[in-house]
Design a protein around this motif. Structure first.
Motif, short mmCIF file in Angstrom:
data_model
loop_
_atom_site.label_atom_id
_atom_site.label_comp_id
_atom_site.label_asym_id
_atom_site.label_seq_id
_atom_site.Cartn_x
_atom_site.Cartn_y
_atom_site.Cartn_z
N HIS A 20 36.79 77.79 45.76
CA HIS A 20 37.81 77.74 44.73
C HIS A 20 37.88 79.07 43.95
N SER B 266 37.05 69.09 46.65
CA SER B 266 37.92 69.08 45.46
C SER B 266 37.19 68.45 44.29
N SER C 217 41.33 69.15 42.74
CA SER C 217 42.26 69.93 43.56
C SER C 217 41.48 70.78 44.53
N THR C 218 42.11 71.14 45.64
CA THR C 218 41.45 71.93 46.66
C THR C 218 41.58 73.42 46.37
N HIS D 159 45.14 74.58 46.58
CA HIS D 159 45.90 74.43 45.35
C HIS D 159 45.69 75.64 44.45
N GLU E 230 48.60 78.23 43.24
CA GLU E 230 48.90 78.29 41.81
C GLU E 230 48.87 79.73 41.31
N SER F 150 46.35 66.53 44.96
CA SER F 150 45.36 66.71 43.91
C SER F 150 45.20 65.42 43.11
#
Length: 434
Positions: A93, A117, A121-122, A125, A129, A150
């Motif tokens: 992440h 996640s 969220s992964t 994501h 973003e 998510s």
């Protein structure tokens, strides 16, 4: 199968799966390398017997500034935090969210789990973003789901909310992302999201992939409604206009209202976007439809003049009047003057729709002295009308406009009049009234 996302609650795990420990020098070195994108140091640590266990670690970064005391989970389990204080993340992440593609590549090559996640969220994501296309492509090529949902019910496409995320959106669609997938809470499609954020590139892309124009979200808004209703700064007006132009060219309906029966024209007037208003009018938008609150588009723009005088609200008032909009009740004109006096051109074009005005001392009192001094020429011409009638030229204009009605924009150019007279009939600004 419906394209609406079905949300599944993350699996609950006992709190004791998170091991709390004082960070060793090794783990601090790993953390620091992650935070600055030092992939060479990461390789050295990850290829060590101890370091290889850190690849799927889960960190609690809620107090990340205290570098020497943070929590980590070597077991790499999918977690569900029961306390809002925790901010859980993984090395994947961090690398994806910061755009460190080389770090991400080495983590993936060493078996980092793309579906972890811990915070809901992964890593995909996170990449989308923050608009990191190379990271998104890497994650997708290593098996990340383009339709992962998510904890908030959002797919990666819903996270593409900035111009920088366009390449991310392209990769997602190439890897099978659902172009009409719905978000859980707001029921938005990716096209709604692109419209809300004024993203022409995304809009064009989604339309090319078959995005639906008539899908409504939980507020009853289509993508066109969404594009018109989002608050817009002056520098963003052009982007939102481009989005609306694309949607209308693809067949969006200007007559579809939201749950409050606010049409795209209502909201474009409220947000004072003159080019979008002109566009909607050319596509047949109705100027006199009222929403459930009893407001027509003219009411919406006049309410916003005091806050958005730099958006050229006078252009919208002029366009609405030329297309047959209802006028303000004469008894309310002093109140309109009070709240719109900072935009004398708005006052000018509005008052030029009347053949007579009853100007009283109240009108003068409703213009603050500093505003009067700033626009002295205009207000002197206006208040002088208290001593006499409007000019014969103006009365002739009012009569001809009354006969033509809503046909004014289309009929006036066909009259064969000199350009200056055509402009006069179309309420061209002169910065005085006569």
């Amino acid at each position: 199968m419906s394209s609406k996302i079905k949300w599944r609650k993350p699996k609950q795990i006992r709190n004791d799966v998170i091991a709390t420990a004082k960070a060793t020098g090794h783990t601090l070195q790993f953390w620091n390398a992650l935070m600055v994108g030092d992939h060479l140091t990461l390789i050295t640590i990850m290829d060590d017997d101890e370091g290889c266990h850190m690849i799927n670690s889960i960190y609690d970064t809620s107090n990340a500034e205290e570098w020497k005391d943070y929590r980590f989970n070597y077991r790499g389990l999918r977690l569900w935090s029961l306390t809002y204080e925790q901010e859980l993340t993984t090395p994947l992440h961090i690398a994806a969210g910061r755009g460190f593609s080389e770090c991400l590549r080495h983590l993936l090559q060493r078996g980092a789990d793309v579906e972890l996640s811990p915070a809901g969220s992964t890593a995909l994501h996170e990449a989308c973003e923050n608009g990191h296309a190379e990271c998104a492509k890497l994650l997708l090529s290593y098996g990340a789901s383009a339709n992962a949902v998510s904890e908030e019910g959002l797919m990666p496409l819903h996270m593409c909310t900035s111009p920088a995320s366009l390449e991310c959106a392209k990769y997602l669609l190439q890897f099978g992302a659902t172009v009409n997938g719905r978000s859980l809470e707001e029921d938005n499609t990716p096209l709604h999201v692109a419209a809300q954020h004024g993203l022409p590139g995304h809009t064009e892309l989604y339309l090319r992939y078959g995005a639906a124009l008539d899908r409504r979200n939980d507020e009853g808004s289509t993508p066109l409604n969404a594009a018109c209703s989002r608050p817009q700064e002056a520098e963003d007006l052009g982007r939102y206009h481009d989005v609306c132009r694309m949607l209308l060219a693809a067949g969006a309906d200007v007559h579809t209202g939201d749950q409050d029966n606010q049409l795209p024209l209502h909201m474009a007037c409220k947000n004072v976007n003159p080019d979008t208003v002109d566009l909607l009018l050319r596509h047949g938008a109705s100027v006199n439809t009222m929403c459930y609150a009893g407001d027509a588009p003219m009411h919406n723009v006049l309410k916003a003049v005091a806050y958005k005088a730099t958006h050229q609200p006078e252009r919208i008032v002029r366009a609405l009047l030329n297309h047959g909009s209802i006028r303000v009740w004469p008894g309310a004109l002093p109140k309109v003057l009070k709240y719109c006096c900072d935009s004398p051109r708005t006052i000018e074009v509005l008052l030029n729709a009347y053949d007579r005005l009853k100007i009283t001392d109240t009108w003068v009192e409703n213009v603050p002295p500093d505003v009067f001094q700033t626009h002295r020429g205009f207000y002197e011409s206006l208040f002088s009308l208290a001593q006499g009638p409007r000019s014969l030229q103006h009365l002739a204009r009012c009569k001809l406009r009354l006969v033509l009605g809503a046909r004014v924009p289309s009929a006036v150019p066909k009259l064969g009049l000199p350009t200056f007279l055509q402009n006069y009939l179309l309420l061209e600004f002169r910065d005085y009234v006569h």
